[in-house]
Write a protein that holds these residues in place. Structure first.
Motif, mmCIF file in Angstrom:
data_model
loop_
_atom_site.group_PDB
_atom_site.id
_atom_site.type_symbol
_atom_site.label_atom_id
_atom_site.label_comp_id
_atom_site.label_asym_id
_atom_site.label_seq_id
_atom_site.Cartn_x
_atom_site.Cartn_y
_atom_site.Cartn_z
ATOM 1 N N MET A 146 0.972 -0.915 -0.159
ATOM 2 C CA MET A 146 -0.153 0.281 0.127
ATOM 3 C C MET A 146 1.193 1.212 -0.625
ATOM 4 O O MET A 146 1.942 1.190 0.724
ATOM 5 N N LEU A 147 0.478 2.229 -0.727
ATOM 6 C CA LEU A 147 1.666 3.612 -1.249
ATOM 7 C C LEU A 147 1.181 4.733 -0.393
ATOM 8 O O LEU A 147 -0.135 4.663 0.031
ATOM 9 N N VAL A 148 1.553 5.258 0.683
ATOM 10 C CA VAL A 148 0.931 6.565 1.112
ATOM 11 C C VAL A 148 1.347 7.519 0.149
ATOM 12 O O VAL A 148 1.442 8.189 -0.862
ATOM 13 N N THR A 149 -0.460 7.729 0.385
ATOM 14 C CA THR A 149 -1.267 8.719 -0.365
ATOM 15 C C THR A 149 -1.660 10.408 0.325
ATOM 16 O O THR A 149 -2.026 9.930 1.258
ATOM 17 N N SER A 150 -2.269 10.832 -0.556
ATOM 18 C CA SER A 150 -2.334 12.218 0.263
ATOM 19 C C SER A 150 -4.006 12.444 1.007
ATOM 20 O O SER A 150 -3.622 12.555 2.323
ATOM 21 N N LYS A 151 -4.914 11.093 0.675
ATOM 22 C CA LYS A 151 -5.902 10.697 0.967
ATOM 23 C C LYS A 151 -5.449 9.437 2.064
ATOM 24 O O LYS A 151 -6.251 9.723 3.270
ATOM 25 N N LEU A 152 -4.717 8.487 2.013
ATOM 26 C CA LEU A 152 -4.695 7.643 3.176
ATOM 27 C C LEU A 152 -3.950 9.052 4.324
ATOM 28 O O LEU A 152 -3.902 8.676 5.445
ATOM 29 N N SER A 153 -2.448 10.100 4.187
ATOM 30 C CA SER A 153 -2.311 10.212 5.067
ATOM 31 C C SER A 153 -3.380 11.328 5.804
ATOM 32 O O SER A 153 -3.992 10.960 7.025
ATOM 33 N N LYS A 154 -4.533 12.019 5.101
ATOM 34 C CA LYS A 154 -5.751 13.020 6.069
ATOM 35 C C LYS A 154 -6.512 12.077 6.775
ATOM 36 O O LYS A 154 -6.980 12.595 7.531
ATOM 37 N N LYS A 155 -6.619 10.667 5.720
ATOM 38 C CA LYS A 155 -7.185 9.731 6.814
ATOM 39 C C LYS A 155 -7.107 9.089 7.918
ATOM 40 O O LYS A 155 -7.947 8.941 9.365
ATOM 41 N N MET A 156 -5.855 9.360 8.485
ATOM 42 C CA MET A 156 -5.279 9.165 9.326
ATOM 43 C C MET A 156 -5.163 9.488 10.570
ATOM 44 O O MET A 156 -5.291 9.912 10.983
ATOM 45 N N GLU A 157 -4.434 11.382 9.492
ATOM 46 C CA GLU A 157 -4.499 12.578 10.176
ATOM 47 C C GLU A 157 -5.936 12.915 11.305
ATOM 48 O O GLU A 157 -6.453 12.924 12.426
ATOM 49 N N ALA A 158 -7.026 12.281 10.625
ATOM 50 C CA ALA A 158 -8.339 12.479 10.643
ATOM 51 C C ALA A 158 -9.049 11.695 12.115
ATOM 52 O O ALA A 158 -9.471 12.012 12.849
ATOM 53 N N VAL A 159 -7.684 10.121 11.514
ATOM 54 C CA VAL A 159 -8.941 9.234 13.135
ATOM 55 C C VAL A 159 -7.932 9.605 14.330
ATOM 56 O O VAL A 159 -8.884 9.221 15.117
ATOM 57 N N GLU A 160 -7.134 10.123 13.973
ATOM 58 C CA GLU A 160 -6.067 10.396 15.380
ATOM 59 C C GLU A 160 -6.861 11.322 15.920
ATOM 60 O O GLU A 160 -6.397 11.471 17.146
ATOM 61 N N ALA A 161 -7.130 12.126 15.443
ATOM 62 C CA ALA A 161 -7.875 13.514 15.528
ATOM 63 C C ALA A 161 -9.311 12.730 16.573
ATOM 64 O O ALA A 161 -9.841 13.739 17.738
ATOM 65 N N TYR A 162 -10.274 12.355 15.889
ATOM 66 C CA TYR A 162 -11.243 11.782 16.319
ATOM 67 C C TYR A 162 -11.377 10.741 17.529
ATOM 68 O O TYR A 162 -11.939 11.127 18.423
ATOM 69 N N THR A 163 -10.428 10.549 17.851
ATOM 70 C CA THR A 163 -9.664 9.315 19.038
ATOM 71 C C THR A 163 -9.276 10.187 19.960
ATOM 72 O O THR A 163 -10.477 9.770 21.014
ATOM 73 N N LEU A 164 -8.459 11.145 19.804
ATOM 74 C CA LEU A 164 -8.307 11.885 21.011
ATOM 75 C C LEU A 164 -9.214 12.818 21.328
ATOM 76 O O LEU A 164 -10.041 12.914 22.364
ATOM 77 N N GLN A 165 -10.318 13.344 20.467
ATOM 78 C CA GLN A 165 -11.591 13.875 20.169
ATOM 79 C C GLN A 165 -12.982 13.037 21.587
ATOM 80 O O GLN A 165 -13.306 13.367 22.387
ATOM 81 N N GLN A 166 -12.661 11.630 20.652
ATOM 82 C CA GLN A 166 -13.375 10.377 21.842
ATOM 83 C C GLN A 166 -13.243 10.226 23.344
ATOM 84 O O GLN A 166 -13.986 10.803 24.140
ATOM 85 N N ARG A 167 -11.752 10.923 23.355
ATOM 86 C CA ARG A 167 -11.261 10.239 25.239
ATOM 87 C C ARG A 167 -11.824 11.538 26.237
ATOM 88 O O ARG A 167 -12.510 11.549 26.866
ATOM 89 N N LEU A 168 -11.389 12.364 24.969
ATOM 90 C CA LEU A 168 -11.427 14.039 25.997
ATOM 91 C C LEU A 168 -13.197 14.033 26.330
ATOM 92 O O LEU A 168 -13.785 15.221 27.102
#
Length: 260
Positions: free
Chosen positions: A1-23
């Protein structure tokens, strides 16, 4: 699997969402005892935890060059709470103006954080003796002690840590595992799994517990129908090494900017 802009944005969004859910779970406790505040600035998310004033939680996520005009407003949001933000910035195109803007407001780069990913094989399995034990809200006190010990925090913090995590430990999208005085946490967000935290007491380190906890969480992710797992680690840390040994690849490096 190649690292694309779409993949990196998806990863970033999920990481932020996880933090949001925790807080969000902290905020929903009676009286909001941790002093959690959240601000949204045209998609960028600013998180505040007054009772934990360090940089890991008082952070701005999903920041992009389009948010450059909003920097004064974001910084003022933190000033209102007597805090200074940490900006966690994923690589993107035309980012130089944003970084120059942060520098003009007295911020500088303080480090990197590695964001890793691993495609999940739906047939993933491991032997029973490698699986770790799941914790529930009834185990929150034990988890608090384990977490405090793993990160060399004062023992007096353990009760608060347990209380903060009790609600999530009973949430169907969160999974807490432990084995031999080590722990690992998993958050499921749609078809993505976030291996969002792990730690081991000093006396049990270098015995392979962390890697087994990684395997357990990958198996659970496969069972939950996830197609991709993500994880974060400090650059060149033992956690990064263990993740890469279990098949994780580097997606991108997140730049950490703090006040000079």
């Amino acid at each position: 699997m190649l690292v694309t802009s779409k993949l990196s944005k998806k990863m970033e969004a999920v990481e932020a969402y996880t933090l949001q859910q925790r807080l969000q779970s902290y905020m929903e406790q009676p009286g909001n005892p941790m002093g959690v505040e959240m601000g949204v600035f045209e998609g960028a998310k600013a998180f505040i935890v007054k009772k934990i004033p360090g940089p890991s939680l008082n952070t701005v996520r999903l920041l992009s060059p389009s948010h450059l005009p909003l920097l004064p407003e974001i910084i003022d949001f933190y000033k209102q709470h007597n805090l200074t933000p940490t900006f966690d910035i994923a690589p993107t195109t035309n980012i130089e103006p944003l970084l120059r803007g942060l520098s003009e407001y007295g911020f500088c780069q303080a480090g990197f954080h590695v964001c890793l990913f691993k495609p999940i094989n739906p047939d993933t399995s491991i032997s029973d003796n490698e699986l770790s034990t799941q914790l529930t809200g009834n185990d929150s006190s034990y988890f608090g002690k384990l977490y405090a010990g793993a990160f060399a925090m004062p023992s007096s913090f353990s009760e608060t840590i347990g209380i903060n995590n009790e609600q999530l430990m009973n949430d169907p999208n969160w999974f807490y595992y432990h084995r031999d005085d080590s722990f690992g946490v998993l958050h499921i967000a749609g078809d993505l799994a976030n291996l969002t935290g792990a730690g081991t007491l000093p006396k049990e380190r270098c015995k392979g517990h962390h890697q087994k906890l990684i395997h357990t969480r990958i198996v659970k992710s496969a069972q939950a129908g996830c197609s991709l797992a993500i994880a974060q680690a400090s650059f060149q840390s033992q956690s990064m090494s263990n993740l890469m040994k279990t098949g994780f690849l580097i997606g991108y490096m997140r730049a950490i900017w703090r006040k000079r």
